[in-house]
Structure formats: structure tokens, C-alpha cells
Design a protein around this motif. Sequence first.
Motif, PDB file in Angstrom:
ATOM      1  N   ALA A  26      89.171   4.567  71.272  1.00  0.00           N
ATOM      2  CA  ALA A  26      90.585   4.344  71.586  1.00  0.00           C
ATOM      3  C   ALA A  26      91.213   3.462  70.516  1.00  0.00           C
ATOM      4  O   ALA A  26      90.512   2.734  69.808  1.00  0.00           O
ATOM      5  CB  ALA A  26      90.728   3.673  72.950  1.00  0.00           C
ATOM      6  N   GLN A  27      92.523   3.561  70.397  1.00  0.00           N
ATOM      7  CA  GLN A  27      93.312   2.653  69.564  1.00  0.00           C
ATOM      8  C   GLN A  27      94.466   2.169  70.421  1.00  0.00           C
ATOM      9  O   GLN A  27      95.037   2.944  71.192  1.00  0.00           O
ATOM     10  CB  GLN A  27      93.851   3.358  68.320  1.00  0.00           C
ATOM     11  N   HIS A  28      94.795   0.884  70.282  1.00  0.00           N
ATOM     12  CA  HIS A  28      95.845   0.294  71.105  1.00  0.00           C
ATOM     13  C   HIS A  28      96.796  -0.524  70.244  1.00  0.00           C
ATOM     14  O   HIS A  28      96.386  -1.127  69.234  1.00  0.00           O
ATOM     15  CB  HIS A  28      95.243  -0.618  72.185  1.00  0.00           C
ATOM     16  N   ASP A  29      98.034  -0.591  70.678  1.00  0.00           N
ATOM     17  CA  ASP A  29      99.025  -1.442  70.042  1.00  0.00           C
ATOM     18  C   ASP A  29      98.647  -2.885  70.307  1.00  0.00           C
ATOM     19  O   ASP A  29      98.410  -3.266  71.466  1.00  0.00           O
ATOM     20  CB  ASP A  29     100.410  -1.139  70.610  1.00  0.00           C
ATOM     21  N   GLY A  30      98.552  -3.672  69.261  1.00  0.00           N
ATOM     22  CA  GLY A  30      98.270  -5.091  69.388  1.00  0.00           C
ATOM     23  C   GLY A  30      99.299  -5.905  68.634  1.00  0.00           C
ATOM     24  O   GLY A  30      98.934  -6.796  67.865  1.00  0.00           O
TER      25      GLY A  30
END
Length: 172
Positions: free
Chosen positions: A129-133
Motif C-alpha cells: 500500500a501507499q498512503h498520503d503522509g
Amino acid sequence: MNDASTAVQASEDEARQFRRTLAMFATGVAVITAPRDDGPPIGITVASFNSVSLAPPLVLFSVDRRCLSLDDLCMAARYTVNVLDESQRDTSNRFATVRGNKWDGVSFEGEGIGRLPGALAAFECEPYAQHDGGDHVIFVGRVVHHAARHDGRPLIFFGGQYRSLDTTPVAA
């Protein structure tokens, strides 16, 4: 100074102070490596590496959105998190640079993707997964292979500089 300039300065001061406060949390240092379709492999230094889950085996790290390799890393089919040994300060600095030939004289170890020689541990991952940080992208990887050596000491970063681990036990 006008109100806008004052607000920008206050925001920059606040960000600088926040960063100095975060520096009071000691971290290990890792280099993320990944193959690239065209050109040299990706190699970036991070101090934001954590375990997430044992089942499935997941780890995470974050990358600044200004990183020149970010787009390639987002597209990578696999990557490796290399946890550095305290003797690898030069390796950390090499892969922390923005440009230059990071890969001069560097080879990979063993089977797999981007395992750096001398690393204390390596976690070969498939993207999970990739997430906005905020100003970073958080990468969560599913570990497909891992290896460690237990005869070294970790490279530690604290207070804006490298530190050595004292092996004296802390009293309970």
C-alpha cells in the motif's frame, strides 16, 4: 514585514522547531533500494522504518515528496529495506545525496533485489500500500524475504547526528 511575510516566517520557525523536537526520537538508518527500468537502481536513505504486522509480514517507511526517485519508487515492483550497521555512515551519506553517482563501487549481495553488503538486515518487499503522509508518501511493503546478521551494531541517528549504541544494559 507584512502580515503574509510574518505568517510565512512563523510557519517556517514552527516547522524547524517541530523537526528539532522529532530529532529527540532515536532512529535506525536504512537505505531503500529498488531496480529501475532505465538507468541506475534507486537508492535513498531513510530514518523512518517500522514494522507494521507479523501476519501478513508488513513494514513501512516514508519518503519526502521532493525526492527525485519518488515516481520510480512508486512504480517499483519490488524494493529492499537495508538496515545499516554503525560502520556504514558513508553508505548512509552516499544515498542521502540528491544527485551524483551513488552506485560507484557498490554491489549487491546474495539473491534478490538490492541487498547492500554489510547491512545488518534486509527486507525484500512487494508493494502492499501507499498512503498520503502530508509532505511524505508512506510505503507499506509485504516482506517476501528477509535476512539478518547478529554480530553488528545499528547505525543510530539522534539529535541531528549519528550516534553509537551503548551496549550497557539500563537498570530496571
